[in-house]
Design a protein around this motif. Structure first.
Motif, mmCIF file in Angstrom:
data_model
loop_
_atom_site.group_PDB
_atom_site.id
_atom_site.type_symbol
_atom_site.label_atom_id
_atom_site.label_comp_id
_atom_site.label_asym_id
_atom_site.label_seq_id
_atom_site.Cartn_x
_atom_site.Cartn_y
_atom_site.Cartn_z
ATOM 1 N N GLU A 1 -16.387 -3.562 40.983
ATOM 2 C CA GLU A 1 -17.160 -4.091 39.796
ATOM 3 C C GLU A 1 -16.416 -4.326 38.341
ATOM 4 O OE1 GLU A 1 -20.484 -1.426 38.942
ATOM 5 O OE2 GLU A 1 -21.189 -1.746 40.868
ATOM 6 N N ASN A 2 -16.464 -5.579 38.047
ATOM 7 C CA ASN A 2 -16.036 -6.167 36.877
ATOM 8 C C ASN A 2 -14.552 -5.845 36.932
ATOM 9 O OD1 ASN A 2 -18.106 -7.372 35.600
ATOM 10 N ND2 ASN A 2 -19.086 -5.326 34.935
ATOM 11 N N PHE B 1 -17.129 -13.678 47.645
ATOM 12 C CA PHE B 1 -17.106 -13.344 46.356
ATOM 13 C C PHE B 1 -16.074 -14.296 45.541
ATOM 14 C CE2 PHE B 1 -18.159 -9.544 48.650
ATOM 15 C CZ PHE B 1 -19.377 -9.156 48.146
ATOM 16 N N ARG C 1 -16.076 -1.030 46.825
ATOM 17 C CA ARG C 1 -16.922 -1.209 45.876
ATOM 18 C C ARG C 1 -16.015 -1.537 44.594
ATOM 19 N NH1 ARG C 1 -20.499 1.003 42.366
ATOM 20 N NH2 ARG C 1 -20.122 3.291 43.134
ATOM 21 N N GLU D 1 -16.434 -10.144 39.431
ATOM 22 C CA GLU D 1 -17.588 -9.241 38.883
ATOM 23 C C GLU D 1 -17.934 -8.350 39.768
ATOM 24 O OE1 GLU D 1 -20.498 -12.178 37.567
ATOM 25 O OE2 GLU D 1 -22.015 -10.543 37.250
ATOM 26 N N ARG D 2 -18.147 -8.736 40.884
ATOM 27 C CA ARG D 2 -18.661 -7.904 41.979
ATOM 28 C C ARG D 2 -18.246 -8.006 43.451
ATOM 29 N NH1 ARG D 2 -22.712 -6.297 45.361
ATOM 30 N NH2 ARG D 2 -23.488 -8.508 45.573
ATOM 31 N N LEU D 3 -17.776 -7.109 44.267
ATOM 32 C CA LEU D 3 -17.278 -7.252 45.466
ATOM 33 C C LEU D 3 -17.559 -5.903 46.390
ATOM 34 C CD1 LEU D 3 -13.948 -8.679 46.943
ATOM 35 C CD2 LEU D 3 -14.716 -6.372 47.715
ATOM 36 N N THR D 4 -18.316 -6.148 47.456
ATOM 37 C CA THR D 4 -18.698 -4.815 48.158
ATOM 38 C C THR D 4 -18.281 -5.157 49.753
ATOM 39 O OG1 THR D 4 -20.958 -5.408 48.597
ATOM 40 C CG2 THR D 4 -20.047 -3.936 47.020
ATOM 41 N N GLY E 1 -12.406 -2.306 34.623
ATOM 42 C CA GLY E 1 -13.474 -2.227 35.820
ATOM 43 C C GLY E 1 -13.163 -1.139 36.656
ATOM 44 N N GLN E 2 -13.934 -1.092 37.696
ATOM 45 C CA GLN E 2 -13.849 -0.116 38.753
ATOM 46 C C GLN E 2 -13.636 -0.607 40.256
ATOM 47 O OE1 GLN E 2 -17.555 1.896 39.589
ATOM 48 N NE2 GLN E 2 -16.374 3.740 38.932
#
Lengths: 212, 411
Positions: A5-6, A206, A3, A20-23, A56-57
């Motif tokens: 984020e940003n 993504f 996961r 921005e986002r990836l899962t 980000g994370q």
């Protein structure tokens, strides 16, 4: 399983791209897309701990990739990630089997030669296990690289432009092998690509946003 | 998959380049080690051969030549001296032991030395088999000569005139081996010892009147009447240190005689050889520096060539420290090869040198020293040089950016 984020990734001191986002769940394949120079490869390398993360994370199975020190990143990369590169990156002078076994060697883990051989067998390379890497065809070498990425049953497989410069049939074969690898190992598969053919396969996509 | 397998795969990609570096290192080490071994062997041999000969009395000429010929049996004699004079000196109260030697003949490269049984006393020579000579034309052979020429007790042989084989053969006077000496590690091992009377007997019949062999001086003496008999030299041990003070001067006062002290002459010999040895040492050092530089350049080139391999290993989880160790292992393996080859090369050089110098050293060159600390130090030096050369390239490799090397121009 994975996961993001940003996530801001960079080269050296400066950020070059953002996701921005990836899962990606266990066994799931996703694409990172973007035009050439948009930071797709840098994003993959950052997830692997080889390029800096500026913000980000990124969580892999609950492990915060941004919080790991260099040694921790090396360990996680060796034990939980598999890599398939655009240029294959087999070591010349070593056999196909030894190239597969490079994964545990580099990670400092016990080699599992029977599994390495079994993986080569499953990819139709049973007779080529002892052939030097430099004497393998491009297709054969790519299968060896995929076998190497699978050997340690990773949680994440990162593939960088694996189908670039392949014809349609080879592209199809490679993608099928990667998807099979993800299914077999239960790994999340992240493919960085600008190959339009892959976008037509219905995989989650993504995008990276260039920052410079 | 092991470190060795990977290192060997890397080395095999540049076999010629690495072979050149390893051979350069090996040659440098071999030259240095061979010099050390030759010097040590020469000193050990001189120590044994000079033994306790305090003074050599012989015909006027070069004192160094006198010592070389009469004690080390490695040069042509300076001439002969009257036996009567030699006996007079021998009777001096300053003399503990005086041993006359008479040279000029040889058998297949081994010098035949006419002397007295006291000669064996100088070198602690003992018979391994047989008995001492008891009458003319009986010979006791040194251990090395017995082995090399297969001279066993009961065998006969004919000496040739001169100290090399090409001389006229004394067919009329064959020698018979009656004794074989046990090894002494000294010049006695390389000689055929006979009674002085044998030498006179051999030359008591028709001999070429002219001195057509530049390397001998005994033609005229031995056939002569006893009163005119001559010997080549007299080896002397002093009764006390006082001998060194007065005896040489007394000898010099006698016309046509000279006295030479072996330690003094050997010191002179080494001072003559010194610059040559220094030059060879410098050559060895230069080769070692070149070898280390070759390793450095080779390893930096290898790191440049292997950037993607190293990046791959890093991508597969290898730590920077392990990459550093991998490169140093490769250098150490090559260094080890250079060290082992260097030790082997030194032995080859000593062997070749022994072969070249054997004729002038009485048929036996310098002995090959047993494997020892010097060999281990050579291998250690090779490893040390390789390690020093490896540090910078290994550091560069471990600090390289795998992301850059894996992605190339892509971003």
């Amino acid at each position: 399983m994975l996961r993001v984020e940003n996530l801001v990734v960079g080269r050296g001191a400066g950020p070059v791209a953002r996701i921005e986002r990836l899962t990606a769940a266990q066994g799931e394949a996703v694409l990172i897309v973007g035009p050439s120079g948009a930071g797709k490869t840098t994003a993959l390398l950052a997830l692997a701990g080889l390029a800096p993360i500026h913000g980000g994370q990124a969580l892999l199975g609950g492990i915060d990739l941004t919080a790991l020190d260099r040694r921790g990143r090396d360990r996680l990369r060796g034990s939980a990630m598999g890599f398939v590169f655009q240029d294959l990156h087999l070591v010349a002078g070593l056999s196909a089997l030894d190239n597969v076994l490079l994964a545990p060697f580099a990670a400092g883990l016990e080699p599992d030669a029977p599994r390495a051989q079994a993986l080569l067998d499953s990819m139709g390379l049973a007779d080529l296990a002892h052939r030097p890497a430099e004497r393998l065809s491009r297709g054969q070498a790519q299968r060896v690289a995929i076998a190497r990425a699978m050997l340690l049953r990773p949680r994440l497989i990162l593939a960088d432009e694996p189908t670039a410069s392949l014809d349609d049939q080879a592209c199809e074969t490679t993608l099928a092998l990667l998807l099979q690898a993800a299914r077999d190992t239960g790994a999340a598969l992240v493919i960085a690509t600008h190959d339009g053919r892959l976008r037509q396969r219905g995989l989650t996509v993504f995008e990276t946003e260039p920052m410079s | 998959m092991t470190t060795w397998k990977l290192v060997i795969a890397f080395i095999r990609r540049r076999p010629l380049s690495w072979a050149l570096h390893v051979v350069t290192l090996a040659i440098g080490l071999a030259v240095v080690l061979a010099l050390v071994q030759v010097e040590r062997a020469a000193q050990a041999r001189l120590t044994r051969d000079l033994a306790s000969v305090d003074l050599v009395v012989g015909a006027k000429g070069s004192p160094l030549q006198l010592v070389l010929s009469a004690v080390l049996q490695a040069d042509a004699p300076t001439g002969n001296i009257p036996l009567a004079e030699a006996e007079k000196i021998a009777r001096s109260p300053l003399v503990k032991l005086a041993v006359p030697v008479s040279m000029g003949d040889s058998y297949r490269g081994a010098r035949i030395v006419g002397t007295t049984p006291d000669y064996l006393q100088i070198y602690g020579g003992k018979l391994a088999s047989g008995r001492p000579w008891a009458r003319p034309m009986e010979a006791v052979v040194g251990s090395e000569v017995a082995r090399r020429l297969d001279l066993r007790i009961g065998k006969t042989f004919i000496g040739s005139h001169g100290l090399i084989d090409s001389g006229q053969q004394h067919d009329h006077a064959p020698y018979k081996v009656v004794g074989v000496l046990a090894p002494t590690g000294s010049v006695a091992d390389r000689l055929i010892l006979v009674d002085l009377a044998s030498v006179w007997a051999v030359h008591g019949e028709s001999e070429p009147p002219a001195d057509d062999h530049a390397h001998h001086h005994h033609d005229a003496e031995q056939a002569a009447a006893p009163a005119d008999r001559q010997v080549t030299a007299l080896l002397i041990q002093y009764r006390s240190p006082m001998g060194a003070v007065t005896l040489p001067a007394r000898v010099r006062a006698i016309p046509d005689l000279q006295a030479a002290a072996p330690p003094v002459e050997m010191a002179r010999l080494f001072s003559l050889l010194g610059p040559g040895l220094e030059l060879l040492r410098a050559l060895g050092a230069v080769l070692l520096v070149l070898a280390a530089a070759g390793f450095l350049v080779g390893l930096i080139g290898a790191v440049g060539q292997r950037r993607r391999d190293i990046a791959l290993l890093r991508a597969l989880g290898m730590s920077a420290r392990q990459v550093f160790l991998l490169l140093t292992t490769e250098a150490l393996l090559l260094g080890l090869a250079g060290g082992v080859l260097g030790v082997a090369g030194a032995r080859l050089l000593v062997f070749l040198g022994a072969g070249l110098t054997a004729p002038s050293l009485g048929g036996a060159g310098l002995a090959q020293p047993p494997m020892g600390v010097a060999d281990l130090l050579t291998v250690a030096a090779a490893l040390g040089l390789a390690l020093m050369a490896a540090v910078a390239p290994a550091w560069i490799a471990s600090r390289s950016d795998p992301a850059q090397d894996l992605s190339g121009a892509q971003a």
